[in-house]
Design a protein around this motif. Structure first.
Motif, PDB file in Angstrom:
ATOM      1  N   VAL A 235       0.855  -1.192   0.000  1.00 36.88           N
ATOM      2  CA  VAL A 235       0.000   0.000   0.000  1.00 36.88           C
ATOM      3  C   VAL A 235       0.890   1.241   0.000  1.00 36.88           C
ATOM      4  CG1 VAL A 235      -1.779   1.277   1.262  1.00 36.88           C
ATOM      5  CG2 VAL A 235      -1.830  -1.231   1.242  1.00 36.88           C
ATOM      6  N   ASN A 236       0.594   2.173  -0.904  1.00 38.43           N
ATOM      7  CA  ASN A 236       1.274   3.472  -0.927  1.00 38.43           C
ATOM      8  C   ASN A 236       0.477   4.444  -0.061  1.00 38.43           C
ATOM      9  OD1 ASN A 236       3.014   2.384  -2.773  1.00 38.43           O
ATOM     10  ND2 ASN A 236       2.268   3.567  -4.517  1.00 38.43           N
ATOM     11  N   PHE A 237       1.135   5.023   0.915  1.00 35.77           N
ATOM     12  CA  PHE A 237       0.485   6.011   1.775  1.00 35.77           C
ATOM     13  C   PHE A 237       0.881   7.402   1.295  1.00 35.77           C
ATOM     14  CE2 PHE A 237       0.560   2.153   4.255  1.00 35.77           C
ATOM     15  CZ  PHE A 237      -0.688   2.149   4.858  1.00 35.77           C
ATOM     16  N   ILE A 238      -0.132   8.159   0.886  1.00 39.66           N
ATOM     17  CA  ILE A 238       0.084   9.487   0.305  1.00 39.66           C
ATOM     18  C   ILE A 238      -0.379  10.542   1.305  1.00 39.66           C
ATOM     19  CG2 ILE A 238      -0.676  11.021  -1.559  1.00 39.66           C
ATOM     20  CD1 ILE A 238      -1.154   8.566  -3.267  1.00 39.66           C
ATOM     21  N   ASN A 239       0.318  11.663   1.343  1.00 36.73           N
ATOM     22  CA  ASN A 239      -0.186  12.813   2.092  1.00 36.73           C
ATOM     23  C   ASN A 239      -0.614  13.886   1.096  1.00 36.73           C
ATOM     24  OD1 ASN A 239      -0.826  14.865   3.786  1.00 36.73           O
ATOM     25  ND2 ASN A 239       1.205  15.083   4.717  1.00 36.73           N
ATOM     26  N   SER A 240      -1.930  14.165   1.026  1.00 36.22           N
ATOM     27  CA  SER A 240      -2.435  15.203   0.119  1.00 36.22           C
ATOM     28  C   SER A 240      -2.787  16.484   0.868  1.00 36.22           C
ATOM     29  CB  SER A 240      -3.678  14.697  -0.623  1.00 36.22           C
ATOM     30  OG  SER A 240      -3.342  13.608  -1.446  1.00 36.22           O
ATOM     31  N   ASP A 241      -2.484  16.522   2.161  1.00 38.36           N
ATOM     32  CA  ASP A 241      -2.783  17.721   2.958  1.00 38.36           C
ATOM     33  C   ASP A 241      -1.613  18.706   2.917  1.00 38.36           C
ATOM     34  OD1 ASP A 241      -5.364  17.280   3.864  1.00 38.36           O
ATOM     35  OD2 ASP A 241      -4.699  16.018   5.529  1.00 38.36           O
ATOM     36  N   ASP A 242      -1.928  19.982   3.205  1.00 40.94           N
ATOM     37  CA  ASP A 242      -0.871  20.999   3.270  1.00 40.94           C
ATOM     38  C   ASP A 242      -0.113  20.934   4.594  1.00 40.94           C
ATOM     39  OD1 ASP A 242      -1.347  22.030   0.735  1.00 40.94           O
ATOM     40  OD2 ASP A 242      -3.015  23.250   1.456  1.00 40.94           O
TER      41      ASP A 242
ATOM     42  N   LEU B 143       1.623  18.398   7.835  1.00 36.04           N
ATOM     43  CA  LEU B 143       2.274  17.104   8.027  1.00 36.04           C
ATOM     44  C   LEU B 143       1.261  16.081   8.523  1.00 36.04           C
ATOM     45  CD1 LEU B 143       5.526  18.236   9.911  1.00 36.04           C
ATOM     46  CD2 LEU B 143       5.375  17.482   7.526  1.00 36.04           C
ATOM     47  N   ASN B 144       1.392  14.855   8.046  1.00 36.65           N
ATOM     48  CA  ASN B 144       0.626  13.740   8.583  1.00 36.65           C
ATOM     49  C   ASN B 144       1.598  12.616   8.906  1.00 36.65           C
ATOM     50  OD1 ASN B 144      -2.279  14.233   8.706  1.00 36.65           O
ATOM     51  ND2 ASN B 144      -2.194  14.480   6.489  1.00 36.65           N
TER      52      ASN B 144
ATOM     53  N   GLY C  85       6.541   7.232   9.719  1.00 38.59           N
ATOM     54  CA  GLY C  85       7.084   8.567   9.929  1.00 38.59           C
ATOM     55  C   GLY C  85       6.082   9.663   9.619  1.00 38.59           C
ATOM     56  N   THR C  86       6.561  10.894   9.767  1.00 36.94           N
ATOM     57  CA  THR C  86       5.736  12.092   9.570  1.00 36.94           C
ATOM     58  C   THR C  86       6.262  12.793   8.335  1.00 36.94           C
ATOM     59  OG1 THR C  86       5.426  12.218  11.940  1.00 36.94           O
ATOM     60  CG2 THR C  86       5.037  14.247  10.694  1.00 36.94           C
ATOM     61  N   TYR C  87       5.366  13.065   7.376  1.00 35.36           N
ATOM     62  CA  TYR C  87       5.873  13.644   6.132  1.00 35.36           C
ATOM     63  C   TYR C  87       4.874  14.572   5.458  1.00 35.36           C
ATOM     64  CZ  TYR C  87       3.836   9.199   4.339  1.00 35.36           C
ATOM     65  OH  TYR C  87       3.036   8.121   4.064  1.00 35.36           O
TER      66      TYR C  87
ATOM     67  N   ASP D 133       2.540  -8.289   5.172  1.00 33.89           N
ATOM     68  CA  ASP D 133       2.898  -9.702   5.020  1.00 33.89           C
ATOM     69  C   ASP D 133       2.382 -10.573   6.160  1.00 33.89           C
ATOM     70  OD1 ASP D 133       4.477  -8.683   6.978  1.00 33.89           O
ATOM     71  OD2 ASP D 133       6.392  -9.267   6.075  1.00 33.89           O
ATOM     72  N   ARG D 134       1.483 -10.033   6.973  1.00 33.90           N
ATOM     73  CA  ARG D 134       0.843 -10.846   8.017  1.00 33.90           C
ATOM     74  C   ARG D 134      -0.652 -10.594   7.988  1.00 33.90           C
ATOM     75  NH1 ARG D 134       4.471 -10.197  13.501  1.00 33.90           N
ATOM     76  NH2 ARG D 134       6.485 -10.189  12.455  1.00 33.90           N
ATOM     77  N   LEU D 135      -1.402 -11.635   8.392  1.00 36.42           N
ATOM     78  CA  LEU D 135      -2.863 -11.528   8.385  1.00 36.42           C
ATOM     79  C   LEU D 135      -3.350 -10.675   9.552  1.00 36.42           C
ATOM     80  CD1 LEU D 135      -3.690 -15.283   7.698  1.00 36.42           C
ATOM     81  CD2 LEU D 135      -3.766 -13.396   6.051  1.00 36.42           C
ATOM     82  N   GLY D 136      -4.547 -10.161   9.407  1.00 41.82           N
ATOM     83  CA  GLY D 136      -5.213  -9.534  10.540  1.00 41.82           C
ATOM     84  C   GLY D 136      -5.605  -8.094  10.320  1.00 41.82           C
ATOM     85  N   GLU D 137      -6.229  -7.561  11.376  1.00 46.90           N
ATOM     86  CA  GLU D 137      -6.739  -6.193  11.361  1.00 46.90           C
ATOM     87  C   GLU D 137      -5.625  -5.230  11.749  1.00 46.90           C
ATOM     88  OE1 GLU D 137     -10.004  -5.748  14.162  1.00 46.90           O
ATOM     89  OE2 GLU D 137      -9.320  -3.721  14.602  1.00 46.90           O
ATOM     90  N   VAL D 138      -5.433  -4.201  10.957  1.00 45.99           N
ATOM     91  CA  VAL D 138      -4.403  -3.200  11.236  1.00 45.99           C
ATOM     92  C   VAL D 138      -5.088  -1.850  11.378  1.00 45.99           C
ATOM     93  CG1 VAL D 138      -2.169  -2.289  10.500  1.00 45.99           C
ATOM     94  CG2 VAL D 138      -2.980  -4.468   9.561  1.00 45.99           C
ATOM     95  N   VAL D 139      -5.020  -1.270  12.568  1.00 45.28           N
ATOM     96  CA  VAL D 139      -5.579   0.078  12.710  1.00 45.28           C
ATOM     97  C   VAL D 139      -4.484   1.057  12.292  1.00 45.28           C
ATOM     98  CG1 VAL D 139      -5.039   0.181  15.192  1.00 45.28           C
ATOM     99  CG2 VAL D 139      -6.753   1.723  14.227  1.00 45.28           C
ATOM    100  N   ILE D 140      -4.860   1.979  11.405  1.00 42.56           N
ATOM    101  CA  ILE D 140      -3.910   2.965  10.886  1.00 42.56           C
ATOM    102  C   ILE D 140      -4.218   4.302  11.551  1.00 42.56           C
ATOM    103  CG2 ILE D 140      -3.089   4.159   8.799  1.00 42.56           C
ATOM    104  CD1 ILE D 140      -2.463   1.214   8.645  1.00 42.56           C
ATOM    105  N   LEU D 141      -3.206   4.873  12.203  1.00 46.45           N
ATOM    106  CA  LEU D 141      -3.404   6.122  12.940  1.00 46.45           C
ATOM    107  C   LEU D 141      -2.372   7.156  12.520  1.00 46.45           C
ATOM    108  CD1 LEU D 141      -3.836   4.531  16.503  1.00 46.45           C
ATOM    109  CD2 LEU D 141      -5.675   5.343  15.012  1.00 46.45           C
ATOM    110  N   CYS D 142      -2.661   8.415  12.905  1.00 50.94           N
ATOM    111  CA  CYS D 142      -1.737   9.525  12.682  1.00 50.94           C
ATOM    112  C   CYS D 142      -1.445  10.113  14.055  1.00 50.94           C
ATOM    113  CB  CYS D 142      -2.397  10.560  11.769  1.00 50.94           C
ATOM    114  SG  CYS D 142      -1.578  12.164  11.783  1.00 50.94           S
TER     115      CYS D 142
END
Ligand SMILES: [Cu+2]
Length: 206
Positions: free
Chosen positions: A90-97, A99-100, A115-117, A128-137
């Motif tokens: 998965v590519n994580f993009i920051n489209s905000d002005d 930092l995220n 990281g923060t970018y 590469d592992r199964l399961g639920e991943v919560v994605i946070l900032c």
């Protein structure tokens, strides 16, 4: 010499015919699959962003070569819920002005922090592992998304009407499961027949 070649050609002929027949039969083999569709609700109505997936299905499934994208825009992760096949990047993009940041506090006994970018930067991660991943900032506590890593590609996520469709499912008997960030998972035993549609509705509870 010519006689030998002729002889070999005659010998090979049945195999060529067999191969041609197999090739012609391929589309019908691929089409020998069914569709699972349905609507998922809770007492409040349609449940958007519910993952529906087949728990176990025989076969080796290569992850997509193309990377999927999770965007951060207006301090919101999009999509909010993203089921993926194990091994998907998965590519994580920051489209905000502003930092995220991208991190998860726990996923199959592991953490990561990309990281923060700023805007315009893309960072990738392979799940590469199964399961639920919560994605946070870690800058904006209200930002939250879920990546759900699955062992086979037979999954879908409900739209705003609660509808889902999983197509190209080989005929057979399966366990169909749901996942929702706030609602209890449910399981149904289903049967898929080739060239037909199996309708499975769920009513989820907290
Ligand atoms: Cu953020």
């Amino acid at each position: 010499m010519m006689a030998v070649i002729k002889f070999l050609q005659v010998l090979i002929m049945p195999f060529r015919v067999l191969l041609t027949l197999l090739y012609l039969a391929l589309p019908s083999i691929v089409l020998a699959a069914g569709t699972i569709t349905g609507v998922i609700k809770d007492k409040g109505g349609a449940t958007v962003d519910t993952v529906v997936y087949i728990e176990d299905i025989a076969g080796e499934f290569a992850p997509p070569k193309e990377h999927l994208v999770m965007d951060q825009k207006n301090l919101t992760f999009t999509p909010h819920v993203m089921p993926i096949l194990i091994g998907t990047t998965v590519n994580f993009i920051n489209s905000d002005d502003v930092l995220n940041n991208i991190f998860t506090p726990s996923w199959a006994g592991r953490k990561f922090n990309l990281g923060t970018y700023p805007k315009g930067i893309v960072r990738s991660f392979t799940f590469d592992r199964l399961g639920e991943v919560v994605i946070l900032c870690n800058i904006h506590p209200e930002m939250e998304a879920y990546i759900f890593v699955l062992s086979n590609p037979f999954f879908a996520v409900t739209d705003k009407t609660g509808k889902f469709t999983i197509s190209g499912v080989p005929s057979g008997k399966y366990t169909l499961k749901t996942w929702h960030e706030r609602l209890k998972p449910q399981t149904k035993q289903i049967s898929v027949k080739e060239n037909s549609t199996t309708v499975v509705d769920f009513e989820l509870i907290r």
